[in-house]
Design a protein around this motif. Structure first.
Motif, PDB file in Angstrom:
ATOM      1  N   ASP A 164       0.872  -1.178   0.000  1.00  0.00           N
ATOM      2  CA  ASP A 164       0.000   0.000   0.000  1.00  0.00           C
ATOM      3  C   ASP A 164       0.906   1.223   0.000  1.00  0.00           C
ATOM      4  OD1 ASP A 164      -1.871   2.061   0.550  1.00  0.00           O
ATOM      5  OD2 ASP A 164      -3.178   0.606   1.547  1.00  0.00           O
ATOM      6  N   HIS A 165       0.641   2.175  -0.907  1.00  0.00           N
ATOM      7  CA  HIS A 165       1.505   3.348  -1.015  1.00  0.00           C
ATOM      8  C   HIS A 165       1.241   4.364   0.086  1.00  0.00           C
ATOM      9  CE1 HIS A 165       3.443   2.298  -4.786  1.00  0.00           C
ATOM     10  NE2 HIS A 165       2.254   1.881  -5.234  1.00  0.00           N
ATOM     11  N   ARG A 166       0.068   4.328   0.721  1.00  0.00           N
ATOM     12  CA  ARG A 166      -0.226   5.289   1.785  1.00  0.00           C
ATOM     13  C   ARG A 166       0.652   4.985   2.996  1.00  0.00           C
ATOM     14  NH1 ARG A 166      -6.503   4.057   2.115  1.00  0.00           N
ATOM     15  NH2 ARG A 166      -5.591   2.003   1.835  1.00  0.00           N
ATOM     16  N   PRO A 167       1.428   5.942   3.467  1.00  0.00           N
ATOM     17  CA  PRO A 167       2.375   5.650   4.565  1.00  0.00           C
ATOM     18  C   PRO A 167       1.701   5.099   5.802  1.00  0.00           C
ATOM     19  CG  PRO A 167       2.858   7.760   3.557  1.00  0.00           C
ATOM     20  CD  PRO A 167       1.564   7.328   2.966  1.00  0.00           C
ATOM     21  N   GLU A 168       0.544   5.642   6.176  1.00  0.00           N
ATOM     22  CA  GLU A 168      -0.103   5.177   7.400  1.00  0.00           C
ATOM     23  C   GLU A 168      -0.668   3.772   7.275  1.00  0.00           C
ATOM     24  OE1 GLU A 168      -2.982   8.114   5.371  1.00  0.00           O
ATOM     25  OE2 GLU A 168      -0.837   7.805   5.600  1.00  0.00           O
ATOM     26  N   HIS A 169      -0.754   3.246   6.043  1.00  0.00           N
ATOM     27  CA  HIS A 169      -1.254   1.891   5.828  1.00  0.00           C
ATOM     28  C   HIS A 169      -0.171   0.950   5.309  1.00  0.00           C
ATOM     29  CE1 HIS A 169      -5.478   2.921   6.479  1.00  0.00           C
ATOM     30  NE2 HIS A 169      -5.250   4.028   5.773  1.00  0.00           N
ATOM     31  N   ALA A 170       1.043   1.430   5.137  1.00  0.00           N
ATOM     32  CA  ALA A 170       2.101   0.619   4.530  1.00  0.00           C
ATOM     33  C   ALA A 170       2.857  -0.225   5.542  1.00  0.00           C
ATOM     34  CB  ALA A 170       3.094   1.524   3.800  1.00  0.00           C
ATOM     35  N   TRP A 171       2.577  -0.051   6.836  1.00  0.00           N
ATOM     36  CA  TRP A 171       3.299  -0.785   7.876  1.00  0.00           C
ATOM     37  C   TRP A 171       2.351  -1.725   8.613  1.00  0.00           C
ATOM     38  CZ3 TRP A 171       8.399   0.388   7.677  1.00  0.00           C
ATOM     39  CH2 TRP A 171       8.744   1.595   7.068  1.00  0.00           C
ATOM     40  N   LEU A 172       2.882  -2.818   9.086  1.00  0.00           N
ATOM     41  CA  LEU A 172       2.097  -3.732   9.906  1.00  0.00           C
ATOM     42  C   LEU A 172       3.019  -4.449  10.878  1.00  0.00           C
ATOM     43  CD1 LEU A 172       1.230  -7.034   8.022  1.00  0.00           C
ATOM     44  CD2 LEU A 172       2.884  -5.412   7.135  1.00  0.00           C
ATOM     45  N   ASN A 173       2.427  -4.875  11.984  1.00  0.00           N
ATOM     46  CA  ASN A 173       3.177  -5.655  12.969  1.00  0.00           C
ATOM     47  C   ASN A 173       3.239  -7.109  12.541  1.00  0.00           C
ATOM     48  OD1 ASN A 173       3.829  -3.638  14.748  1.00  0.00           O
ATOM     49  ND2 ASN A 173       1.924  -3.819  15.897  1.00  0.00           N
ATOM     50  N   GLU A 174       4.442  -7.677  12.633  1.00  0.00           N
ATOM     51  CA  GLU A 174       4.624  -9.095  12.356  1.00  0.00           C
ATOM     52  C   GLU A 174       5.363  -9.719  13.531  1.00  0.00           C
ATOM     53  OE1 GLU A 174       6.682  -9.441   8.682  1.00  0.00           O
ATOM     54  OE2 GLU A 174       4.897  -9.028   7.472  1.00  0.00           O
ATOM     55  N   PRO A 175       5.098 -11.001  13.832  1.00  0.00           N
ATOM     56  CA  PRO A 175       5.725 -11.629  15.009  1.00  0.00           C
ATOM     57  C   PRO A 175       7.218 -11.857  14.835  1.00  0.00           C
ATOM     58  CG  PRO A 175       4.436 -13.220  13.789  1.00  0.00           C
ATOM     59  CD  PRO A 175       4.168 -11.903  13.151  1.00  0.00           C
ATOM     60  N   ALA A 176       7.993 -10.854  15.262  1.00  0.00           N
ATOM     61  CA  ALA A 176       9.462 -10.968  15.358  1.00  0.00           C
ATOM     62  C   ALA A 176      10.113 -11.309  14.033  1.00  0.00           C
ATOM     63  CB  ALA A 176       9.845 -12.005  16.402  1.00  0.00           C
ATOM     64  N   ASN A 177       9.584 -10.792  12.946  1.00  0.00           N
ATOM     65  CA  ASN A 177      10.227 -10.999  11.650  1.00  0.00           C
ATOM     66  C   ASN A 177      11.069  -9.797  11.304  1.00  0.00           C
ATOM     67  OD1 ASN A 177       9.228 -13.525  11.083  1.00  0.00           O
ATOM     68  ND2 ASN A 177       7.371 -12.743  10.126  1.00  0.00           N
ATOM     69  N   PRO A 178      12.093  -9.964  10.496  1.00  0.00           N
ATOM     70  CA  PRO A 178      12.914  -8.818  10.125  1.00  0.00           C
ATOM     71  C   PRO A 178      12.135  -7.833   9.279  1.00  0.00           C
ATOM     72  CG  PRO A 178      13.545 -10.767   8.871  1.00  0.00           C
ATOM     73  CD  PRO A 178      12.574 -11.220   9.914  1.00  0.00           C
ATOM     74  N   LEU A 179      12.573  -6.592   9.315  1.00  0.00           N
ATOM     75  CA  LEU A 179      11.907  -5.498   8.618  1.00  0.00           C
ATOM     76  C   LEU A 179      12.032  -5.666   7.107  1.00  0.00           C
ATOM     77  CD1 LEU A 179      10.563  -2.692   8.720  1.00  0.00           C
ATOM     78  CD2 LEU A 179      12.853  -1.709   8.746  1.00  0.00           C
ATOM     79  N   LEU A 180      10.910  -5.491   6.425  1.00  0.00           N
ATOM     80  CA  LEU A 180      10.893  -5.513   4.965  1.00  0.00           C
ATOM     81  C   LEU A 180      10.687  -4.085   4.484  1.00  0.00           C
ATOM     82  CD1 LEU A 180       8.552  -8.608   4.444  1.00  0.00           C
ATOM     83  CD2 LEU A 180      11.040  -8.540   4.374  1.00  0.00           C
ATOM     84  N   PRO A 181      11.713  -3.398   4.027  1.00  0.00           N
ATOM     85  CA  PRO A 181      11.575  -1.988   3.696  1.00  0.00           C
ATOM     86  C   PRO A 181      10.740  -1.791   2.438  1.00  0.00           C
ATOM     87  CG  PRO A 181      13.754  -2.787   3.096  1.00  0.00           C
ATOM     88  CD  PRO A 181      13.070  -3.898   3.803  1.00  0.00           C
ATOM     89  N   PRO A 182       9.869  -0.795   2.415  1.00  0.00           N
ATOM     90  CA  PRO A 182       9.117  -0.493   1.202  1.00  0.00           C
ATOM     91  C   PRO A 182      10.016   0.193   0.189  1.00  0.00           C
ATOM     92  CG  PRO A 182       8.648   1.123   2.881  1.00  0.00           C
ATOM     93  CD  PRO A 182       9.552   0.104   3.518  1.00  0.00           C
TER      94      PRO A 182
ATOM     95  N   GLY B 143     -12.462   3.938   0.688  1.00  0.00           N
ATOM     96  CA  GLY B 143     -13.034   5.186   1.192  1.00  0.00           C
ATOM     97  C   GLY B 143     -12.040   6.124   1.819  1.00  0.00           C
ATOM     98  N   GLU B 144     -10.744   5.817   1.839  1.00  0.00           N
ATOM     99  CA  GLU B 144      -9.730   6.699   2.415  1.00  0.00           C
ATOM    100  C   GLU B 144      -8.772   7.150   1.307  1.00  0.00           C
ATOM    101  OE1 GLU B 144      -7.843   5.395   5.987  1.00  0.00           O
ATOM    102  OE2 GLU B 144      -9.595   4.278   6.675  1.00  0.00           O
ATOM    103  N   ASP B 145      -9.358   7.718   0.268  1.00  0.00           N
ATOM    104  CA  ASP B 145      -8.580   8.166  -0.879  1.00  0.00           C
ATOM    105  C   ASP B 145      -7.670   9.325  -0.466  1.00  0.00           C
ATOM    106  OD1 ASP B 145      -7.611   8.501  -3.360  1.00  0.00           O
ATOM    107  OD2 ASP B 145      -9.408   9.447  -4.194  1.00  0.00           O
ATOM    108  N   VAL B 146      -6.381   9.261  -0.854  1.00  0.00           N
ATOM    109  CA  VAL B 146      -5.431  10.345  -0.573  1.00  0.00           C
ATOM    110  C   VAL B 146      -4.761  10.745  -1.876  1.00  0.00           C
ATOM    111  CG1 VAL B 146      -5.000   9.557   1.796  1.00  0.00           C
ATOM    112  CG2 VAL B 146      -3.524   8.742  -0.038  1.00  0.00           C
ATOM    113  N   ARG B 147      -4.469  12.047  -1.997  1.00  0.00           N
ATOM    114  CA  ARG B 147      -3.719  12.588  -3.131  1.00  0.00           C
ATOM    115  C   ARG B 147      -2.733  13.581  -2.545  1.00  0.00           C
ATOM    116  NH1 ARG B 147      -6.417  15.586  -6.669  1.00  0.00           N
ATOM    117  NH2 ARG B 147      -5.233  14.863  -8.505  1.00  0.00           N
ATOM    118  N   ARG B 148      -1.454  13.168  -2.465  1.00  0.00           N
ATOM    119  CA  ARG B 148      -0.463  13.967  -1.752  1.00  0.00           C
ATOM    120  C   ARG B 148       0.831  14.047  -2.556  1.00  0.00           C
ATOM    121  NH1 ARG B 148      -1.032  10.377   3.761  1.00  0.00           N
ATOM    122  NH2 ARG B 148      -3.149  11.036   4.384  1.00  0.00           N
TER     123      ARG B 148
END
Length: 469
Positions: free
Chosen positions: A378-396, A432-437
């Motif tokens: 997801d390109h929206r920054p506030e939706h591009a991250w999620l918690n995963e159980p102790a997995n390494p970071l996957l950078p966007p 319903g959370e359309d963003v244009r930034r």
């Protein structure tokens, strides 16, 4: 070829003492019927009290009461031999239990990996001492000769046939491993050394004595190979420690737990394997065992790490009843791939690798308490991250800040510097959370780098959405 023979002179006693917190306590091993118990083995502390093998338990108790007792268990001796054979398998592919209380291993082919024999021998002795087993080691060109040499001295080495002959020739006949009947017969004939036997005509020996004499002499000299069954390690680690008394606290379980995890690590090293899941069984007098499941995110075999992880799980477990025995079982032993390390360790001594810290936190806080950050498509920054159980970071894709603000804040600094941008993000029409930034990487007067945006078509101030580290 070169064969090493490792003699374990006190295997039964060592197997019992290594599970006791105070190895200097006087201890005797008992055998015999319930009506007449006999001392089969005694440790040095018990020997200092005047106790010796062959005494009856009644006579020993008449001398002193200050000693502990345990059963002389033949099945336990067999288990320890199998365990030590698995340990030796980590040094040689040819390991045999042909002789009782002995390990035979071919070491010539291992010298290129472990170094010259003095260094190799020092490592074997260090690891056996760490496992708390007394030992003697000798080396010879064939396994039968190595067994004879280890019986007469510790550290003996015959590197070739000539040296072996020099060491064997003066040996007394009663130290060659022949039966007592044959030894007595040779002594009555005045044949007291091996060189005297070898000087006799073979035809005479064959006529006057059983065929085993010539076969044994040929085996000692290397003219006749010794048929050996080689050890193959099991695919399961399952070891049990019976406690001396009922244990009601976690602290009293730490010593047997440390011994079990150290044995597991030694077993894994011999198989070149790791462990990712294993079970700790706490046995009680009545009712089912308490089972503590230990799971890791990747295969490990470091003894200190396995102990700390199991200890963390144990301390979170409420003991429903006193514990009589502890058992560790590992059935899944995946291939272990060690981490690549730098030639020079640049970490401070008190720091730990990330993998060990991660597993310690999981053991202390629970599986669900430790999370990692992952990337969502997801390109929206506030939706591009999620918690995963102790997995390494996957950078966007693209530069993204490590700290996103929960609510964007206006940036009204006059000397704000735009480093890059704009990067337009238009997404979210489906939920319903359309963003244009339009996003910019900016730098403040204080040197902080931030990520800010302005809604498309707006002339207002930039809105700060996150900070870069």
């Amino acid at each position: 070829m070169l064969w090493a023979c490792i003699l374990l002179p006190q295997l039964a006693m060592d197997g019992v003492q290594r599970h006791r917190a105070s190895p200097d306590e006087p201890l005797v091993l008992l055998t015999g019927s319930p009506q007449r118990r006999v001392l089969q083995a005694v440790n040095p502390a018990a020997r200092a009290l005047g106790l010796k093998p062959g005494q009856s338990l009644t006579a020993a108790q008449a001398l002193t009461r200050g000693f502990a007792t345990a059963e002389y268990d033949l099945a336990a001796i067999e288990r320890w031999q199998q365990f030590l054979a698995a340990w030796a398998y980590g040094f040689s592919a040819q390991v045999s239990l042909h002789y009782p209380r002995c390990l035979l291993l071919e070491v010539q082919s291992s010298l290129g990996l472990f170094g010259p024999w003095p260094r190799f021998e020092a490592r074997l002795r260090a690891e056996l001492s760490a496992l708390a087993f007394q030992h003697r080691i000798a080396v010879a060109p064939n396994p039968a000769a190595a067994r004879v040499l280890v019986n007469i001295g510790d550290g003996l080495m015959a590197s070739d046939e000539r040296m072996l002959k020099q060491m064997l020739d003066p040996l007394p006949v009663d130290r060659l491993g022949l039966s007592a009947t044959l030894t007595t017969a040779f002594n009555r004939m005045g044949l007291r050394q091996l060189r005297q036997l070898l000087a006799l005509p073979r035809d005479s020996l064959a006529k006057r004595f059983p065929g085993e004499v010539l076969r044994h002499l040929d085996t000692l000299s290397g003219q006749r190979p010794l048929a050996l069954d080689f050890f193959v390690p099991a695919n399961v680690f399952d070891t049990r420690i019976e406690l001396n008394f009922e244990v009601e606290s976690h602290q009293a379980l730490l010593f047997p737990l440390r011994r079990l995890t150290a044995d597991l690590a030694a077993y894994l090293a011999c198989r070149d394997s790791g462990v990712q899941r294993f079970t700790l069984h706490l046995e009680h007098r009545a009712g089912a065992d308490t089972q503590i499941q230990v799971g890791l995110l990747s295969a490990e075999r470091d003894p200190g790490m396995l102990f700390e992880l199991t200890r963390g799980r144990l301390e979170h477990q409420q003991l429903p009843a006193p514990v009589l025995a502890v058992r560790l079982e590992a059935r899944e032993l995946p291939t272990f791939a060690p981490q690549h390390q730098q030639l020079f360790d640049e970490r401070p001594q008190q720091n730990q690798p990330w993998e060990q810290l991660r597993e310690r936190l999981r053991a202390r806080l629970g599986d669900e308490a430790l999370h990692g950050l992952g990337a969502r498509a997801d390109h929206r920054p506030e939706h591009a991250w999620l918690n995963e159980p102790a997995n390494p970071l996957l950078p966007p894709g693209g530069p993204r800040p490590g700290w996103l603000l929960s609510e964007p804040q206006p940036l009204r600094e006059a000397s704000l510097r735009i480093l890059s941008g704009p990067e337009r993000i238009e997404s979210g029409w489906w939920d319903g959370e359309d963003v244009r930034r339009d996003y910019y990487v900016v730098q403040t007067r204080a040197g902080q780098r931030g990520w800010a945006y302005r809604p498309v078509g707006s002339d207002g101030p930039l809105l700060l959405h996150g900070w870069f580290a």
